[in-house]
Design a protein around this motif. Sequence first.
Motif, short mmCIF file in Angstrom:
data_model
loop_
_atom_site.label_atom_id
_atom_site.label_comp_id
_atom_site.label_asym_id
_atom_site.label_seq_id
_atom_site.Cartn_x
_atom_site.Cartn_y
_atom_site.Cartn_z
N LYS A 1 -7.58 1.76 -1.59
CA LYS A 1 -7.14 3.14 -1.77
C LYS A 1 -8.38 4.01 -1.94
O LYS A 1 -9.51 3.51 -1.93
CB LYS A 1 -6.21 3.29 -2.96
N SER B 1 0.80 -1.23 0.00
CA SER B 1 0.00 0.00 0.00
C SER B 1 0.84 1.28 0.00
O SER B 1 0.58 2.19 0.78
CB SER B 1 -0.96 -0.01 1.20
N CYS C 1 -4.25 -1.61 4.20
CA CYS C 1 -3.99 -0.51 3.28
C CYS C 1 -4.22 0.81 3.99
O CYS C 1 -4.89 0.88 5.03
CB CYS C 1 -4.88 -0.62 2.04
N ALA D 1 -4.43 5.40 3.17
CA ALA D 1 -4.54 6.50 2.21
C ALA D 1 -4.45 7.80 2.99
O ALA D 1 -4.80 7.84 4.19
CB ALA D 1 -5.85 6.43 1.43
#
Length: 311
Positions: A113, A22, A67, A69
């Motif tokens: 994401k 990620s 992950c 973001a």
Amino acid sequence: MTLGDASRWQALTAEPDGLSESPFWHPTEQRLYWVDIPGRRIARVAVQGLQAQGPVDYWPLTQEPGCIAPVQGGGLVMALRDGIYLGREWGGDLQLLAAAPYDTTRLRFNDGKCDAQGRFWAGSLYEPKDQALGVLYMLDGQGLHAMMDGVVTANGLAWSPDGRTAYWADTAAHQVRAFDSEPATGQLSAPRVFHQMTPKPAGWSWGDHSPYGGRPDGATVDSEGCYWSAQYEGQRLLRVSPAGEVLAEVKTPVPCPTMPCFGGPDLKTLFITTSRQGRSPQELAQYPAAGCVFAMRVAVAGLPVNGFEAF
């Protein structure tokens, strides 16, 4: 077409992760962020050119991060085993945004994401890997929604530059799928096979003479709309056209690349995360840098990272 050889890559980190994943480039901080899933930590480092500027910062966690973001206005959104969380400050407290809607003893969040509309997407991984129970979820202001299912290991999420095509891979099936995507709502339709990789030969292990090109892991899309797919165990990245044709193969310095992303001031630095988890002693002796993060320069720029809108 092969783009050079593995010697073009520069190791960005010296300490290998168990399984780094990620990655994203933070344009205002000029930092690369990524996760170490089995290490239960998030990492970041300032980068100039192909060199790390100073030591890697680590944020230890109590669960595996699948992950991450960036958040619009600062902070990170992260999909951990038991839910999706918001962290406004590096190393600070976490706010639960959505609990995981699955059995956390058998599934966890994996690849994901944000889209251009600020929604956070994360797919799940079924750890026994004998049933296609993975689901792709989307988090928006109305909550967490199941958008697509039918995979063992959710991976390779990306969108075309106009946001009207979404890509999603099932690593176990050696398949990348494409969907029509409606940017306003996030709805996915018209599923189809975008690119099918050749399955692993029965009984194959690293070092065998029988050919194996790897299976699709994480991915990104460049400014020309081409899909870059990390081929786990294949020691390569594939650059695939919007029509599904392989345009280029990029050799990687270790056998198990996990996810590419673009960064640097001009978005022409290609970063890859990699894995050493579960690899044989013989393979690790040959590739001691497995699990490190690498960078190289490329001719075509990527797309800027999308940030999460904290609804």
